[in-house]
Design a protein around this motif. Structure first.
Motif, PDB file in Angstrom:
ATOM      1  N   GLU A  61       0.849  -1.189   0.000  1.00  0.00           N
ATOM      2  CA  GLU A  61       0.000   0.000   0.000  1.00  0.00           C
ATOM      3  C   GLU A  61       0.888   1.244   0.000  1.00  0.00           C
ATOM      4  O   GLU A  61       2.087   1.171   0.281  1.00  0.00           O
ATOM      5  CB  GLU A  61      -0.910   0.022   1.228  1.00  0.00           C
ATOM      6  N   SER A  62       0.273   2.389  -0.300  1.00  0.00           N
ATOM      7  CA  SER A  62       1.052   3.630  -0.340  1.00  0.00           C
ATOM      8  C   SER A  62       0.289   4.781   0.300  1.00  0.00           C
ATOM      9  O   SER A  62      -0.942   4.777   0.368  1.00  0.00           O
ATOM     10  CB  SER A  62       1.414   3.997  -1.784  1.00  0.00           C
ATOM     11  N   VAL A  63       1.044   5.773   0.785  1.00  0.00           N
ATOM     12  CA  VAL A  63       0.489   7.043   1.262  1.00  0.00           C
ATOM     13  C   VAL A  63       1.228   8.167   0.545  1.00  0.00           C
ATOM     14  O   VAL A  63       2.393   8.019   0.151  1.00  0.00           O
ATOM     15  CB  VAL A  63       0.630   7.206   2.792  1.00  0.00           C
ATOM     16  N   ALA A  64       0.547   9.297   0.354  1.00  0.00           N
ATOM     17  CA  ALA A  64       1.152  10.456  -0.304  1.00  0.00           C
ATOM     18  C   ALA A  64       1.778  11.350   0.755  1.00  0.00           C
ATOM     19  O   ALA A  64       1.083  11.894   1.610  1.00  0.00           O
ATOM     20  CB  ALA A  64       0.104  11.221  -1.105  1.00  0.00           C
ATOM     21  N   ILE A  65       3.101  11.491   0.721  1.00  0.00           N
ATOM     22  CA  ILE A  65       3.809  12.369   1.650  1.00  0.00           C
ATOM     23  C   ILE A  65       4.047  13.717   0.976  1.00  0.00           C
ATOM     24  O   ILE A  65       4.043  13.807  -0.263  1.00  0.00           O
ATOM     25  CB  ILE A  65       5.131  11.740   2.114  1.00  0.00           C
ATOM     26  N   PRO A  66       4.230  14.815   1.735  1.00  0.00           N
ATOM     27  CA  PRO A  66       4.402  16.135   1.107  1.00  0.00           C
ATOM     28  C   PRO A  66       5.579  16.149   0.131  1.00  0.00           C
ATOM     29  O   PRO A  66       6.687  15.748   0.484  1.00  0.00           O
ATOM     30  CB  PRO A  66       4.665  17.058   2.309  1.00  0.00           C
ATOM     31  N   PRO A  67       5.344  16.604  -1.101  1.00  0.00           N
ATOM     32  CA  PRO A  67       6.402  16.601  -2.120  1.00  0.00           C
ATOM     33  C   PRO A  67       7.059  17.970  -2.283  1.00  0.00           C
ATOM     34  O   PRO A  67       6.523  18.998  -1.852  1.00  0.00           O
ATOM     35  CB  PRO A  67       5.627  16.248  -3.382  1.00  0.00           C
ATOM     36  N   ASP A  68       8.222  17.978  -2.908  1.00  0.00           N
ATOM     37  CA  ASP A  68       8.756  19.233  -3.429  1.00  0.00           C
ATOM     38  C   ASP A  68       7.876  19.663  -4.594  1.00  0.00           C
ATOM     39  O   ASP A  68       7.449  18.838  -5.403  1.00  0.00           O
ATOM     40  CB  ASP A  68      10.182  19.052  -3.931  1.00  0.00           C
ATOM     41  N   LYS A  91      -4.726  14.209 -12.950  1.00  0.00           N
ATOM     42  CA  LYS A  91      -5.363  13.152 -13.740  1.00  0.00           C
ATOM     43  C   LYS A  91      -6.628  12.646 -13.060  1.00  0.00           C
ATOM     44  O   LYS A  91      -7.554  12.187 -13.711  1.00  0.00           O
ATOM     45  CB  LYS A  91      -4.381  12.002 -13.938  1.00  0.00           C
ATOM     46  N   ASN A  92      -6.659  12.728 -11.740  1.00  0.00           N
ATOM     47  CA  ASN A  92      -7.794  12.251 -10.953  1.00  0.00           C
ATOM     48  C   ASN A  92      -8.197  13.348  -9.982  1.00  0.00           C
ATOM     49  O   ASN A  92      -7.331  14.008  -9.403  1.00  0.00           O
ATOM     50  CB  ASN A  92      -7.402  10.970 -10.206  1.00  0.00           C
ATOM     51  N   ASP A  93      -9.499  13.574  -9.825  1.00  0.00           N
ATOM     52  CA  ASP A  93      -9.939  14.672  -8.955  1.00  0.00           C
ATOM     53  C   ASP A  93     -10.082  14.272  -7.487  1.00  0.00           C
ATOM     54  O   ASP A  93     -10.501  15.091  -6.660  1.00  0.00           O
ATOM     55  CB  ASP A  93     -11.253  15.290  -9.460  1.00  0.00           C
ATOM     56  N   ILE A  94      -9.703  13.031  -7.138  1.00  0.00           N
ATOM     57  CA  ILE A  94      -9.789  12.578  -5.750  1.00  0.00           C
ATOM     58  C   ILE A  94      -8.465  11.989  -5.259  1.00  0.00           C
ATOM     59  O   ILE A  94      -8.032  12.266  -4.143  1.00  0.00           O
ATOM     60  CB  ILE A  94     -10.902  11.525  -5.571  1.00  0.00           C
ATOM     61  N   LEU A  95      -7.830  11.174  -6.087  1.00  0.00           N
ATOM     62  CA  LEU A  95      -6.644  10.425  -5.674  1.00  0.00           C
ATOM     63  C   LEU A  95      -5.369  11.121  -6.145  1.00  0.00           C
ATOM     64  O   LEU A  95      -5.351  11.753  -7.189  1.00  0.00           O
ATOM     65  CB  LEU A  95      -6.708   9.006  -6.241  1.00  0.00           C
ATOM     66  N   PRO A  96      -4.293  10.957  -5.338  1.00  0.00           N
ATOM     67  CA  PRO A  96      -4.207  10.226  -4.077  1.00  0.00           C
ATOM     68  C   PRO A  96      -4.870  10.999  -2.935  1.00  0.00           C
ATOM     69  O   PRO A  96      -4.987  12.224  -2.992  1.00  0.00           O
ATOM     70  CB  PRO A  96      -2.699  10.093  -3.845  1.00  0.00           C
ATOM     71  N   LEU A  97      -5.285  10.260  -1.923  1.00  0.00           N
ATOM     72  CA  LEU A  97      -5.934  10.883  -0.780  1.00  0.00           C
ATOM     73  C   LEU A  97      -4.930  11.712   0.013  1.00  0.00           C
ATOM     74  O   LEU A  97      -3.788  11.304   0.202  1.00  0.00           O
ATOM     75  CB  LEU A  97      -6.541   9.813   0.125  1.00  0.00           C
ATOM     76  N   PRO A  98      -5.344  12.877   0.507  1.00  0.00           N
ATOM     77  CA  PRO A  98      -4.459  13.665   1.358  1.00  0.00           C
ATOM     78  C   PRO A  98      -4.389  13.066   2.756  1.00  0.00           C
ATOM     79  O   PRO A  98      -5.233  12.245   3.130  1.00  0.00           O
ATOM     80  CB  PRO A  98      -5.153  15.036   1.390  1.00  0.00           C
ATOM     81  N   VAL A 110      -4.134  20.211  -2.717  1.00  0.00           N
ATOM     82  CA  VAL A 110      -4.781  20.100  -1.408  1.00  0.00           C
ATOM     83  C   VAL A 110      -3.699  20.114  -0.335  1.00  0.00           C
ATOM     84  O   VAL A 110      -2.687  19.415  -0.457  1.00  0.00           O
ATOM     85  CB  VAL A 110      -5.611  18.807  -1.293  1.00  0.00           C
ATOM     86  N   GLY A 111      -3.905  20.915   0.698  1.00  0.00           N
ATOM     87  CA  GLY A 111      -2.903  20.982   1.751  1.00  0.00           C
ATOM     88  C   GLY A 111      -3.353  21.823   2.917  1.00  0.00           C
ATOM     89  O   GLY A 111      -4.540  21.880   3.257  1.00  0.00           O
ATOM     90  N   TYR A 112      -2.391  22.507   3.505  1.00  0.00           N
ATOM     91  CA  TYR A 112      -2.609  23.347   4.684  1.00  0.00           C
ATOM     92  C   TYR A 112      -2.378  24.796   4.283  1.00  0.00           C
ATOM     93  O   TYR A 112      -1.503  25.095   3.464  1.00  0.00           O
ATOM     94  CB  TYR A 112      -1.627  22.942   5.770  1.00  0.00           C
ATOM     95  N   ALA A 113      -3.171  25.699   4.855  1.00  0.00           N
ATOM     96  CA  ALA A 113      -2.946  27.122   4.635  1.00  0.00           C
ATOM     97  C   ALA A 113      -3.065  27.844   5.970  1.00  0.00           C
ATOM     98  O   ALA A 113      -4.060  27.684   6.678  1.00  0.00           O
ATOM     99  CB  ALA A 113      -3.933  27.686   3.626  1.00  0.00           C
ATOM    100  N   TYR A 114      -2.057  28.606   6.306  1.00  0.00           N
ATOM    101  CA  TYR A 114      -2.034  29.298   7.595  1.00  0.00           C
ATOM    102  C   TYR A 114      -3.027  30.457   7.616  1.00  0.00           C
ATOM    103  O   TYR A 114      -3.182  31.186   6.642  1.00  0.00           O
ATOM    104  CB  TYR A 114      -0.639  29.840   7.886  1.00  0.00           C
ATOM    105  N   THR A 115      -3.702  30.619   8.735  1.00  0.00           N
ATOM    106  CA  THR A 115      -4.610  31.745   8.936  1.00  0.00           C
ATOM    107  C   THR A 115      -4.459  32.275  10.353  1.00  0.00           C
ATOM    108  O   THR A 115      -4.131  31.527  11.278  1.00  0.00           O
ATOM    109  CB  THR A 115      -6.074  31.325   8.717  1.00  0.00           C
ATOM    110  N   ASP A 116      -4.690  33.567  10.517  1.00  0.00           N
ATOM    111  CA  ASP A 116      -4.744  34.123  11.876  1.00  0.00           C
ATOM    112  C   ASP A 116      -6.182  34.456  12.275  1.00  0.00           C
ATOM    113  O   ASP A 116      -6.414  35.118  13.280  1.00  0.00           O
ATOM    114  CB  ASP A 116      -3.861  35.368  11.997  1.00  0.00           C
TER     115      ASP A 116
END
Length: 619
Positions: free
Chosen positions: A222-229, A445-452, A379-385
């Protein structure tokens, strides 16, 4: 079926607004001229000086009072004076709003008469240090129709760092006396205030949890998506526990970490490290032209829908599409708490008031693809105050999504954020980006995968933790190890084909890497890799022809990665020695057979008569 929720982090730049009130008069009865200076110190505090002139347009009125409301920040050291002397000033606090009221010393009466005065105060709410960066927010101009001229000078210490982003662009940008001097006028500040960021990049610390489940009766990979460059970020992994067997990149640029999961078990994984976020695309990233997959219609990006096609034919360009999405959709903060499901681009058009970042992103992508513009989702994280969003983020994992379109002129992917363009009151997130967006996965290529990360975990369990990092050098000792050598034994007198499997355990991607060997018996002895992912395996192939022919021995193989060297001992067996032994064995066997044959022949009787005679004597 796993449900994916995406939520918005709102970055509020404008935190207070001017309100100018004139007692006993109307604004149209006076012309007003403002020169406002914000001078910041090394601690982020600012001294604000307002030089104001009011010119009578009628002969029978005068200004008796001036009032200013400041929302947010801590206001102190208030003083005001005119040509007569100090002006009586009243300070009133109402919640987060500070109201300053000035009662003038003189009554300036007569057409074209001028009342000039100066107001000074200190404000701690306009600048703040966030990680590596200084963020400065200057309020927008309210009641601008009543103001004839408005000039702003912002003085920022050079020690804040390099100017990264200024929105809008200043009319002038000069450096003197240890300060950046940034000048703006009324027309720059009508729609929104000034947002400036100082520093080359933002650093975040991250700790992200993943979960893999195997519900079958046999082991699975199995695989997981880790944060890429990416174009906008560089990732430094301190650890991934447990360490993956391999890491590979997919066609969208995602980094997939592979694991073997035992039957009927689950595997918890934790990735820990730092990431540097940049405000514009890095030149180091290779960007091949996207194929037709980035124009296709999908479940959430309905590019083939007739309504989408008609709209796109009118809008045509990415910037027009961005402006349309920002203007058409409205962000629904309640959906964050309700965890509303993703609906797609058509639903966003049909129900524009109930939009989150997913709707903004999906509509932008669908319209661009229908216009023939390659686009994808990040898809990721975005900082907010924003405190409301922060409170929710402290309790659960909130993700943000934003689109990227491919710029064929610059030959690169460009990030934009129509959601923030909407929620910040008009700040430009098309021509300029920030350093608050941290990408986890890319969907093209896919609007869902890989899962975040977080998508396959219990929603109530927080597994994504992001904090500001320090601006310190990232020193990683390069660790490249040999995993496997095939074959394990080679022979002299022949050219042996070998494969060596290496693993990069450094924690960072190694770019434009050259592997070399100083040994002349290795052909070839140089190999080039465009990128070696962290914790990934890579392979080299070569021929080895040992020089020593008359004995068995150990050959030391040496490889260099930059300044590092890797050594491996491989057994060499002599074919000549074995051939000699084999030939010697054959020769020995032949001699033995020959001697045996000779011995046997020497023992035979010469003729039959002798035997008869001997037998007769014996009787």
């Amino acid at each position: 079926m796993i449900k994916i929720f995406k939520y918005l982090f709102i970055f509020l730049i404008v935190n207070f607004t001017f309100y100018i009130l004139h007692s006993d008069v109307f604004a149209k009865d006076f012309s007003s001229f403002y020169k406002v200076t914000y001078e910041f110190d090394k601690n982020g505090d600012s001294e604000v000086t307002q030089e104001i002139s009011l010119i009578n347009q009628v002969s029978n009125l005068y200004v008796s009072q001036y009032s200013l409301s400041l929302i947010g920040g801590e206001i102190s050291h208030v003083e005001a004076y005119d040509k007569i002397g100090p002006i009586k000033t009243k300070i009133e606090q109402k919640g987060e709003t500070t109201i300053l009221t000035l009662d003038f010393n003189e009554k300036v009466v007569g057409k074209d008469k001028i009342l000039s005065f100066i107001l000074k105060y200190k404000d701690t709410g306009l600048a703040k240090k966030e990680g590596n960066l200084w963020q400065i927010s200057i309020p927008k101009l309210a009641n601008w129709q009543d103001i004839d001229e408005f000039q702003v000078l912002i003085k920022v210490p050079l020690e804040y760092g390099k100017i990264s982003v200024i929105n809008p662009n200043p009319l002038e940008n000069k450096t003197s006396g240890g300060f950046y001097n940034l000048s703006f006028k009324k027309e720059n500040l009508i729609n929104f205030g000034v947002a400036a960021t100082f520093g080359q990049y933002q650093t975040f610390n991250f700790k992200i949890g993943y979960q893999l489940k195997n519900q079958t009766g046999s082991a699975t990979i199995e695989s997981v998506a880790i944060p890429p460059d990416t174009n906008y970020q560089t990732v430094y992994f301190e650890s991934i526990i447990p360490e993956p067997k391999d890491v590979k990149v997919d066609e969208d640029g995602n980094w997939l970490a592979f694991y073997e999961v035992p039957p009927n078990e689950e595997l918890m994984i934790e990735a820990k490290g730092k990431v540097d976020i940049f405000p514009s695309p890095k030149n180091s990233e290779k960007n091949p032209t996207p194929n037709k997959d980035f124009l296709s219609s999908t479940k959430y990006w309905e590019a083939n829908n007739q309504k989408i096609i008609e709209l796109s034919s009118k809008l045509k360009t990415p910037e027009n599409i961005y402006k349309f999405v920002v203007k058409t959709l409205s962000y629904d903060f309640q959906d964050i708490k309700n965890r509303t499901l993703r609906t797609g681009s058509i639903a966003a058009l049909e129900n524009p008031e109930a939009s989150t970042c997913s709707q903004f992103t999906d509509l932008f992508i669908a319209l661009c693809r229908a216009s023939g513009i390659p686009t994808r989702e990040v898809v990721g994280y975005a900082y907010t105050d924003n405190q409301q969003i922060k409170q929710i983020a402290e309790e659960s994992d909130l993700l943000h999504s934003w689109p990227e379109y491919f710029d064929t002129i610059r030959n690169t992917w460009i990030a934009v954020d129509p959601t923030w363009g909407n929620t910040t009151g008009g700040l430009d997130y098309f021509n300029k980006f920030d350093m608050a967006h941290f990408a986890f996965v890319i969907h093209g290529k896919n609007d869902i995968l890989p899962l975040p990360p977080g998508a396959s975990l219990d929603e109530k369990q927080k597994r994504i933790n992001i904090t500001f990092g320090e601006d310190v050098p990232k020193s990683f000792q390069q660790k490249v190890n040999i995993e496997e050598v095939t074959p394990s034994i080679v022979y002299s007198l022949k050219s042996n084909k070998l494969k060596i499997l290496f693993k990069n355990n450094t924690g960072i991607a190694l770019n434009s890497e050259k592997v070399e060997s100083p040994l002349s018996v290795i052909i070839p002895n140089q190999w080039y890799f465009e990128r070696i992912l962290p914790f990934s395996q890579f392979e080299i192939e070569f021929s080895l022809k040992p020089k020593e022919m008359f004995k068995d021995y150990t050959q030391e193989l040496t490889f260099s990665f930059g300044e590092d060297k890797i050594k491996y001992n491989i057994k060499v067996k002599s074919l000549l020695l074995r051939s000699a032994a084999f030939l010697g064995g054959i020769l020995s066997a032949a001699i033995i057979v020959l001697l045996s044959s000779i011995k046997k022949n020497s023992c035979k009787p010469k003729d039959k008569d002798v035997i008869v005679q001997e037998d007769s004597r014996g009787q």
